[in-house]
Design a protein around this motif. Structure first.
Motif, PDB file in Angstrom:
ATOM      1  N   THR A 121       3.559   7.460 -13.958  1.00 42.64           N
ATOM      2  CA  THR A 121       3.297   6.692 -15.173  1.00 42.64           C
ATOM      3  C   THR A 121       4.537   5.923 -15.614  1.00 42.64           C
ATOM      4  OG1 THR A 121       3.846   8.604 -16.536  1.00 42.64           O
ATOM      5  CG2 THR A 121       1.510   8.276 -15.983  1.00 42.64           C
ATOM      6  N   ALA A 122       5.602   6.027 -14.820  1.00 43.05           N
ATOM      7  CA  ALA A 122       6.859   5.378 -15.174  1.00 43.05           C
ATOM      8  C   ALA A 122       7.377   4.530 -14.014  1.00 43.05           C
ATOM      9  CB  ALA A 122       7.900   6.440 -15.535  1.00 43.05           C
ATOM     10  N   VAL A 123       8.290   3.658 -14.343  1.00 42.21           N
ATOM     11  CA  VAL A 123       8.969   2.856 -13.322  1.00 42.21           C
ATOM     12  C   VAL A 123       9.787   3.805 -12.444  1.00 42.21           C
ATOM     13  CG1 VAL A 123      10.735   1.087 -13.006  1.00 42.21           C
ATOM     14  CG2 VAL A 123       9.069   0.869 -14.850  1.00 42.21           C
ATOM     15  N   PRO A 124       9.785   3.599 -11.126  1.00 42.77           N
ATOM     16  CA  PRO A 124      10.559   4.503 -10.274  1.00 42.77           C
ATOM     17  C   PRO A 124      12.065   4.363 -10.501  1.00 42.77           C
ATOM     18  CG  PRO A 124       9.627   2.717  -8.977  1.00 42.77           C
ATOM     19  CD  PRO A 124       9.092   2.573 -10.366  1.00 42.77           C
ATOM     20  N   GLU A 125      12.704   5.478 -10.677  1.00 42.63           N
ATOM     21  CA  GLU A 125      14.159   5.496 -10.799  1.00 42.63           C
ATOM     22  C   GLU A 125      14.757   5.381  -9.399  1.00 42.63           C
ATOM     23  OE1 GLU A 125      15.953   5.519 -13.600  1.00 42.63           O
ATOM     24  OE2 GLU A 125      14.119   5.511 -14.811  1.00 42.63           O
ATOM     25  N   PRO A 126      15.973   4.844  -9.279  1.00 44.76           N
ATOM     26  CA  PRO A 126      16.572   4.644  -7.949  1.00 44.76           C
ATOM     27  C   PRO A 126      16.590   5.888  -7.058  1.00 44.76           C
ATOM     28  CG  PRO A 126      17.862   3.489  -9.592  1.00 44.76           C
ATOM     29  CD  PRO A 126      16.828   4.287 -10.339  1.00 44.76           C
TER      30      PRO A 126
ATOM     31  N   TYR B  51       0.834  -1.209   0.000  1.00 44.04           N
ATOM     32  CA  TYR B  51       0.000   0.000   0.000  1.00 44.04           C
ATOM     33  C   TYR B  51       0.869   1.261   0.000  1.00 44.04           C
ATOM     34  CZ  TYR B  51      -3.097   3.681   1.664  1.00 44.04           C
ATOM     35  OH  TYR B  51      -3.784   4.852   1.798  1.00 44.04           O
ATOM     36  N   LEU B  52       1.874   1.290   0.879  1.00 48.20           N
ATOM     37  CA  LEU B  52       2.720   2.477   0.978  1.00 48.20           C
ATOM     38  C   LEU B  52       3.515   2.711  -0.303  1.00 48.20           C
ATOM     39  CD1 LEU B  52       3.894   2.119   4.685  1.00 48.20           C
ATOM     40  CD2 LEU B  52       2.285   3.820   3.748  1.00 48.20           C
ATOM     41  N   GLY B  53       3.933   1.639  -0.951  1.00 48.82           N
ATOM     42  CA  GLY B  53       4.603   1.792  -2.241  1.00 48.82           C
ATOM     43  C   GLY B  53       3.671   2.404  -3.271  1.00 48.82           C
ATOM     44  N   PHE B  54       2.468   1.878  -3.364  1.00 47.23           N
ATOM     45  CA  PHE B  54       1.487   2.428  -4.298  1.00 47.23           C
ATOM     46  C   PHE B  54       1.148   3.872  -3.940  1.00 47.23           C
ATOM     47  CE2 PHE B  54      -0.088  -2.026  -5.338  1.00 47.23           C
ATOM     48  CZ  PHE B  54       0.342  -1.992  -6.660  1.00 47.23           C
ATOM     49  N   LEU B  55       0.979   4.160  -2.665  1.00 47.13           N
ATOM     50  CA  LEU B  55       0.627   5.507  -2.215  1.00 47.13           C
ATOM     51  C   LEU B  55       1.650   6.525  -2.708  1.00 47.13           C
ATOM     52  CD1 LEU B  55      -1.183   7.348  -0.425  1.00 47.13           C
ATOM     53  CD2 LEU B  55       0.388   6.819   1.453  1.00 47.13           C
ATOM     54  N   ASN B  56       2.911   6.195  -2.600  1.00 47.98           N
ATOM     55  CA  ASN B  56       3.954   7.136  -2.993  1.00 47.98           C
ATOM     56  C   ASN B  56       4.117   7.264  -4.504  1.00 47.98           C
ATOM     57  OD1 ASN B  56       5.573   8.313  -0.577  1.00 47.98           O
ATOM     58  ND2 ASN B  56       4.971   6.247   0.007  1.00 47.98           N
ATOM     59  N   GLY B  57       3.644   6.304  -5.254  1.00 51.18           N
ATOM     60  CA  GLY B  57       3.751   6.380  -6.712  1.00 51.18           C
ATOM     61  C   GLY B  57       2.421   6.494  -7.405  1.00 51.18           C
ATOM     62  N   ILE B  58       1.402   6.898  -6.696  1.00 54.34           N
ATOM     63  CA  ILE B  58       0.022   6.840  -7.184  1.00 54.34           C
ATOM     64  C   ILE B  58      -0.181   7.536  -8.536  1.00 54.34           C
ATOM     65  CG2 ILE B  58      -0.885   8.867  -5.953  1.00 54.34           C
ATOM     66  CD1 ILE B  58      -2.696   5.526  -6.234  1.00 54.34           C
ATOM     67  N   ASP B  59       0.458   8.662  -8.781  1.00 51.93           N
ATOM     68  CA  ASP B  59       0.254   9.379 -10.035  1.00 51.93           C
ATOM     69  C   ASP B  59       1.363   9.134 -11.049  1.00 51.93           C
ATOM     70  OD1 ASP B  59      -2.157  10.563  -9.203  1.00 51.93           O
ATOM     71  OD2 ASP B  59      -1.054  12.108  -8.109  1.00 51.93           O
TER      72      ASP B  59
ATOM     73  N   LEU C 184      12.123   7.017  -2.749  1.00 55.55           N
ATOM     74  CA  LEU C 184      12.846   7.154  -1.487  1.00 55.55           C
ATOM     75  C   LEU C 184      11.889   7.364  -0.314  1.00 55.55           C
ATOM     76  CD1 LEU C 184      15.855   9.307  -2.741  1.00 55.55           C
ATOM     77  CD2 LEU C 184      15.795   6.822  -2.339  1.00 55.55           C
ATOM     78  N   LYS C 185      10.803   8.109  -0.547  1.00 55.81           N
ATOM     79  CA  LYS C 185       9.787   8.291   0.501  1.00 55.81           C
ATOM     80  C   LYS C 185       9.107   6.956   0.834  1.00 55.81           C
ATOM     81  CE  LYS C 185       8.444  13.090  -0.219  1.00 55.81           C
ATOM     82  NZ  LYS C 185       7.354  13.988  -0.672  1.00 55.81           N
ATOM     83  N   ALA C 186       8.807   6.176  -0.195  1.00 52.80           N
ATOM     84  CA  ALA C 186       8.179   4.862   0.025  1.00 52.80           C
ATOM     85  C   ALA C 186       9.103   3.974   0.844  1.00 52.80           C
ATOM     86  CB  ALA C 186       7.835   4.198  -1.307  1.00 52.80           C
ATOM     87  N   ILE C 187      10.367   3.944   0.485  1.00 50.71           N
ATOM     88  CA  ILE C 187      11.340   3.113   1.217  1.00 50.71           C
ATOM     89  C   ILE C 187      11.413   3.563   2.668  1.00 50.71           C
ATOM     90  CG2 ILE C 187      13.794   2.571   1.431  1.00 50.71           C
ATOM     91  CD1 ILE C 187      13.870   2.691  -1.703  1.00 50.71           C
ATOM     92  N   LYS C 188      11.482   4.866   2.905  1.00 51.66           N
ATOM     93  CA  LYS C 188      11.561   5.379   4.277  1.00 51.66           C
ATOM     94  C   LYS C 188      10.287   5.057   5.063  1.00 51.66           C
ATOM     95  CE  LYS C 188      12.356   9.439   7.147  1.00 51.66           C
ATOM     96  NZ  LYS C 188      11.789   8.758   8.275  1.00 51.66           N
TER      97      LYS C 188
END
Length: 159
Positions: free
Chosen positions: A79-84, A69-77, A90-94
């Protein structure tokens, strides 16, 4: 945190467990529905957890589903794969790291078998989990903790 809201989400989670969903699927579903997200594609992200729990040793399903859920929450909008070095990644990881650290501090471990005393690869343990309602004493406080953390992250993301 609103106790009535938590109790309603807990009741929904228990109903899902009774239908043979895992806690990973249940927590993601209640968080997803509470956030107003559609089932697809989100709900598929936790389906495989059943294979993990059936191994007898894995992390708590509530933690697993909340991490998704937290991963999706941070990338919700996105349209691309998250870059490192993507700030949202980084917010999702934290946020997941904070969730785990707090959970382990509060409950002593993140391993389902250690927390519940149930080895899900053994039918007798699975039956005991439901018969003795282990989830009420063990999983409810964990569910409540995770909901509070996820609600706080959702509020931050929406502000």
């Amino acid at each position: 945190m609103n106790d009535d809201r938590v109790k309603a989400l807990w009741k929904k989670g228990i109903q899902l467990m009774a239908q043979k969903y895992t806690w990973a699927e249940a927590i993601l579903q209640v968080l997803r529905e509470d956030a107003g997200w559609d089932a697809a594609p989100y709900q598929w992200a936790t389906v495989g957890y059943s294979g993990a729990i059936d191994s007898g040793r894995t992390i708590c399903g509530i933690l697993f589903g909340a991490s998704i859920y937290l991963g999706f929450l941070n990338g919700i909008d996105s349209t691309a794969v998250p870059e490192p070095k993507d700030e949202r990644r980084l917010k999702a990881i934290k946020s997941v790291n904070d969730l785990f650290r707090g959970f382990i501090d509060q409950f002593g471990d993140s391993d389902c078998k250690t927390l519940t005393g149930c080895d899900w690869s053994k039918k007798e343990d699975t039956k005991r989990y439901f018969k003795d309602k282990v989830y009420n004493d063990v999983c409810y406080p964990q569910f409540e903790y995770v909901l509070e953390k996820c609600f706080n992250e959702t509020a931050r993301a929406n502000s």
